[in-house]
Design an enzyme around this catalytic site. Structure first.
Site, PDB file in Angstrom:
ATOM      1  N   LYS A  52     -29.058  14.771 -25.753  1.00  0.00           N
ATOM      2  CA  LYS A  52     -28.376  13.490 -25.578  1.00  0.00           C
ATOM      3  C   LYS A  52     -26.950  13.708 -25.093  1.00  0.00           C
ATOM      4  O   LYS A  52     -26.449  14.828 -25.097  1.00  0.00           O
ATOM      5  CB  LYS A  52     -28.397  12.710 -26.886  1.00  0.00           C
ATOM      6  CG  LYS A  52     -27.951  13.521 -28.090  1.00  0.00           C
ATOM      7  CD  LYS A  52     -28.032  12.690 -29.357  1.00  0.00           C
ATOM      8  CE  LYS A  52     -27.370  13.455 -30.491  1.00  0.00           C
ATOM      9  NZ  LYS A  52     -26.842  12.634 -31.550  1.00  0.00           N
ATOM     10  N   LYS A  81     -18.462  25.025 -38.643  1.00  0.00           N
ATOM     11  CA  LYS A  81     -17.070  25.168 -38.212  1.00  0.00           C
ATOM     12  C   LYS A  81     -16.510  26.536 -38.564  1.00  0.00           C
ATOM     13  O   LYS A  81     -15.699  27.085 -37.823  1.00  0.00           O
ATOM     14  CB  LYS A  81     -16.215  24.047 -38.784  1.00  0.00           C
ATOM     15  CG  LYS A  81     -16.374  22.786 -37.948  1.00  0.00           C
ATOM     16  CD  LYS A  81     -15.777  21.550 -38.539  1.00  0.00           C
ATOM     17  CE  LYS A  81     -16.212  20.337 -37.719  1.00  0.00           C
ATOM     18  NZ  LYS A  81     -16.074  19.098 -38.502  1.00  0.00           N
ATOM     19  N   LYS A 102     -20.016  15.031 -26.442  1.00  0.00           N
ATOM     20  CA  LYS A 102     -18.663  15.402 -26.046  1.00  0.00           C
ATOM     21  C   LYS A 102     -18.583  16.878 -25.718  1.00  0.00           C
ATOM     22  O   LYS A 102     -17.900  17.288 -24.806  1.00  0.00           O
ATOM     23  CB  LYS A 102     -17.714  15.137 -27.223  1.00  0.00           C
ATOM     24  CG  LYS A 102     -16.944  13.846 -27.097  1.00  0.00           C
ATOM     25  CD  LYS A 102     -15.872  13.777 -28.167  1.00  0.00           C
ATOM     26  CE  LYS A 102     -16.258  12.715 -29.165  1.00  0.00           C
ATOM     27  NZ  LYS A 102     -15.229  12.247 -30.052  1.00  0.00           N
TER      28      LYS A 102
END
Ligand code: TRP
Length: 326
Positions: free
Chosen positions: A189, A107, A192
């Site tokens: 996979k 992050k 989002k």
């Protein structure tokens, strides 16, 4: 106990990877499922959309089978005991270990202009979420392993310093391998953040589902028996296994083996079965999302259950820590 970040739309990967596990757990355990609205402030300080996101995530979880009468389904910010425990745990968490956390480093790279202290202590708040109920089983995916390991460290430090209060929390799934739901483009996979056209959301319209599936990559099919399936074809079979009948799956498998498969037909069938699966969840979620008085009831009931459990824990914590002066 587990937490769900209210930062977007639930997709098929969330459903088969996490939600289905929660739904099973609620039948045999005392469960706490929490919408992590405070955690979302570490990355999404703008709260304009927060209420809508909280409502959406509650509605989609209930529509997928979470039962607010069985599990405690609540919002993190409705349980202020969590933030008190977070404060105490912060005194047992070291700057060095927090800076080494993979999710923090990631992050920090993604939002270099907002490396706030909340981001650094994200695993401490997550630990408070879990141990405020003295929970020991935490259904989460692989990406949360490190946070749970840190939670065990904080728990052990607390217990060692102030006396045994908390059990060690462990990652949990129902004995089976966690189902990974492949994306429609044959890479990785459903997710989002990555290719949204290759991810099926529980809120997708029938038309959208059809469009996404029909666009999935195929080829002209095998010409020799025994040809292994390329990844993008294997994925279509995996998705079919999740939502189609065993007989349907078998007939396409056979067609593949006999080199007479028509991928157009297979995708049409998959699209219809997917629509039959997602459609009812989407509609139920939409009805719940528009029923604000029901959502309020759910949140109040959840908070009440969560606060009863948290209050008892905090009493114990304050006693053990010597924060009782009368
Ligand atoms: N960090 C988790 C995630 O990114 C969400 C979360 C917050 C959580 N609190 C939790 C998960 C407590 C398990 C237990 O998805």
């Amino acid at each position: 106990m587990s937490g769900i970040r209210p930062t977007g739309f639930l997709h098929l990967g969330n459903y088969f990877g996490a939600l289905r596990n929660y739904v099973k757990m609620q039948e045999s355990y005392t469960c706490f499922f929490m919408v992590a609205d405070l955690h979302s402030l570490t990355t999404h300080p703008d709260t304009k959309e927060l209420k809508a996101h909280v409502h959406r995530v509650l509605a989609e979880n209930i529509a997928s089978g979470l039962d607010p009468d069985k599990a405690a389904l609540y919002c993190q910010s409705h349980v202020p005991e969590t933030t008190e425990l977070y404060l105490y745990l912060n005194m047992l968490a070291y700057k060095g270990e927090l800076e080494k956390t993979t999710t923090f480093k990631e992050k920090a790279r993604l939002q270099p202009d907002n490396m706030n202290a909340g981001l650094l202590t994200y695993p401490v708040l997550q630990t408070a979420d879990i141990i405020i109920h003295r929970a020991s089983l935490v259904p989460v995916g692989k990406d949360q392993e490190q946070h749970l390991e840190m939670a065990r460290n904080f728990v052990n430090r607390f217990n060692h310093r102030y006396g045994e209060v908390f059990p060690e929390p462990m990652a949990f799934n129902f004995g089976e391998e966690l189902v990974k739901v492949p994306s429609l483009d044959g890479t990785g996979k459903m997710s989002k953040s990555e290719n949204q056209h290759a991810t099926l959301y529980l809120a997708d319209s029938d038309e959208m589902i059809r469009k996404k599936i029909m666009k999935a990559q195929t080829d002209s099919g095998p010409t020799e028996p025994g040809t292994p399936k390329p990844a993008y074809i294997e994925n279509l079979f995996l998705l079919m296994k999740l939502v189609s009948g065993a007989d349907v799956l078998e007939s396409f498998e056979q067609a593949y083996q006999e080199c007479r498969i028509r991928y157009g037909d297979m995708k049409k069938q998959l699209a219809e079965d997917m629509i039959a699966f997602i459609g009812p969840i989407r509609e139920k979620a939409e009805a719940i999302r528009n029923d604000h008085s029901y959502l309020r009831q759910v949140m109040e009931k959840g908070a009440e259950k969560a606060r009863a459990s948290s209050g008892a824990t905090m009493k114990l914590v304050r006693e053990h820590m010597g924060l009782n002066y009368y």
